[in-house]
Design a protein around this motif. Sequence first.
Motif, short mmCIF file in Angstrom:
data_model
loop_
_atom_site.label_atom_id
_atom_site.label_comp_id
_atom_site.label_asym_id
_atom_site.label_seq_id
_atom_site.Cartn_x
_atom_site.Cartn_y
_atom_site.Cartn_z
N MET A 252 40.15 27.05 30.31
CA MET A 252 39.95 28.50 30.28
C MET A 252 38.78 28.88 29.37
O MET A 252 38.07 29.84 29.63
N ARG A 253 38.59 28.14 28.30
CA ARG A 253 37.49 28.40 27.38
C ARG A 253 36.16 28.23 28.08
O ARG A 253 35.24 29.06 27.97
N THR A 254 36.04 27.14 28.85
CA THR A 254 34.80 26.89 29.58
C THR A 254 34.57 27.95 30.65
O THR A 254 33.45 28.43 30.85
N LEU A 255 35.65 28.32 31.34
CA LEU A 255 35.54 29.35 32.37
C LEU A 255 35.06 30.66 31.77
O LEU A 255 34.20 31.35 32.34
N ARG A 256 35.60 31.01 30.61
CA ARG A 256 35.17 32.23 29.93
C ARG A 256 33.69 32.15 29.57
O ARG A 256 32.93 33.10 29.71
N GLY A 257 33.28 30.97 29.10
CA GLY A 257 31.87 30.77 28.77
C GLY A 257 30.97 30.91 29.98
O GLY A 257 29.90 31.53 29.91
N LEU A 258 31.39 30.37 31.11
CA LEU A 258 30.61 30.48 32.34
C LEU A 258 30.50 31.93 32.80
O LEU A 258 29.44 32.38 33.26
N LEU A 259 31.60 32.67 32.68
CA LEU A 259 31.58 34.08 33.08
C LEU A 259 30.62 34.89 32.21
O LEU A 259 29.86 35.72 32.71
N LEU A 260 30.64 34.64 30.91
CA LEU A 260 29.75 35.36 30.00
C LEU A 260 28.30 34.96 30.23
O LEU A 260 27.40 35.80 30.16
N ALA A 261 28.06 33.69 30.50
CA ALA A 261 26.70 33.19 30.63
C ALA A 261 26.04 33.60 31.95
O ALA A 261 24.82 33.55 32.07
N TRP B 281 23.03 31.30 34.75
CA TRP B 281 23.37 30.06 34.05
C TRP B 281 22.13 29.28 33.63
O TRP B 281 22.10 28.72 32.53
N SER B 282 21.10 29.27 34.47
CA SER B 282 19.86 28.57 34.08
C SER B 282 19.21 29.27 32.90
O SER B 282 18.67 28.62 32.00
N ASN B 283 19.27 30.60 32.87
CA ASN B 283 18.67 31.36 31.77
C ASN B 283 19.30 30.98 30.43
O ASN B 283 18.60 30.69 29.45
N ASP B 284 20.63 30.95 30.39
CA ASP B 284 21.30 30.63 29.13
C ASP B 284 21.15 29.15 28.77
O ASP B 284 21.11 28.80 27.58
N ALA B 285 21.07 28.28 29.77
CA ALA B 285 20.87 26.86 29.49
C ALA B 285 19.48 26.61 28.91
O ALA B 285 19.32 25.88 27.92
N ILE B 286 18.47 27.23 29.50
CA ILE B 286 17.10 27.04 29.05
C ILE B 286 16.88 27.66 27.67
O ILE B 286 16.14 27.12 26.83
N ARG C 89 22.41 34.08 18.15
CA ARG C 89 22.82 35.11 19.10
C ARG C 89 24.31 34.96 19.40
O ARG C 89 24.70 34.22 20.31
N LYS C 90 25.15 35.67 18.69
CA LYS C 90 26.60 35.54 18.85
C LYS C 90 27.11 36.09 20.18
O LYS C 90 28.26 35.85 20.55
N ASP C 91 26.24 36.83 20.89
CA ASP C 91 26.65 37.32 22.21
C ASP C 91 26.48 36.26 23.28
O ASP C 91 26.87 36.48 24.43
N LYS C 92 25.90 35.11 22.90
CA LYS C 92 25.67 34.04 23.86
C LYS C 92 26.80 33.00 23.78
O LYS C 92 27.11 32.51 22.68
N PRO C 93 27.40 32.63 24.90
CA PRO C 93 28.55 31.71 24.88
C PRO C 93 28.21 30.31 24.35
O PRO C 93 29.09 29.65 23.79
N ARG D 44 28.39 30.55 20.64
CA ARG D 44 29.78 30.72 20.22
C ARG D 44 30.63 29.48 20.49
O ARG D 44 31.80 29.43 20.11
N GLY D 45 30.06 28.48 21.15
CA GLY D 45 30.79 27.25 21.40
C GLY D 45 31.76 27.31 22.55
O GLY D 45 32.64 26.46 22.68
N LEU D 46 31.59 28.31 23.43
CA LEU D 46 32.50 28.45 24.57
C LEU D 46 32.15 27.50 25.71
O LEU D 46 33.03 27.12 26.50
N VAL D 47 30.89 27.16 25.82
CA VAL D 47 30.44 26.28 26.90
C VAL D 47 29.21 25.54 26.41
O VAL D 47 28.45 26.04 25.56
#
Length: 266
Positions: free
Chosen positions: A1-10, A53-58, A68-72, A75-78
């Motif tokens: 669920m943590r990873t899913l939340r991170g993917l949704l935010l990202a 997802w590519s934007n947040d990965a790059i 940037r605490k708004d970034k998953p 925050r360690g979510l993904v």
Amino acid sequence: MRTLRGLLLACHLGPTVAVTALVTALAWSAGRSPAGCLLVAATILTGHLSIGWSNDAIDAARDTIVNRKDKPVVRGLVSRRTLAVAAGVMLVVTIPVSLANGLAAGLVHLLFIACAWAYNLGLKSTVISWLPYAVAFGALPSFVTLGTTDTWAPWWATTAGALLGVGAHLANVAPDLQDDLATGVRGWPQRLGSNARLLVPIPLAASAALLTIPPPGPIGVVGWIALVVVAGLLVVVVAWRQAPFLLTLGIAAVSVVSLILSGTAL
């Protein structure tokens, strides 16, 4: 669920849902069948997932530097690797889904995707950072019409889309200027500095006007109401230094809904 939340935010959920809904609504107004509208929604959604997802990965390293605490990822979510894999998978998926709309329409949507990925991969740090936005959003109306009536979108719709893209670029970057400059990102808005926020209303107002005035038939009550609402939202964007990007999406939504309610099909 943590990873899913991170993917949704990202995936930049707000813009992803908004653009998917608005383009699908345009497809419906243009005469797409229910099945065709579902295909349009799937096309836009898969493409936007790959972009977000590519934007947040790059940008993961830059986001970590400025905390940037708004970034998953920060925050360690993904993990960055998970985002990169997910972006690659969605990129592969969106190609056949795009082409299922027809060859011409599919290629136009893939142009949208290519522009967005080019921006993520480096154009965001150049003086032409606005160009991928203009080309990508300018292409969306033709993606709808080519997949529905096999014709290109009218000039006013294409121009309105391009201007909306430029306005969205300015509005999206303006709140993060200092963080971007601290990590070496010097695109067009960053070079403008604080003036970037003041320029946001110009392309957005022009886009709203093009979606209301040039289409066939009188402007009507709905059109005038839409212009007044857009004007009010633009005042808020200028007055509120930290105006959320969702206000820009709201301006786009008002313009598109006005176009649909007026009975004008692309």
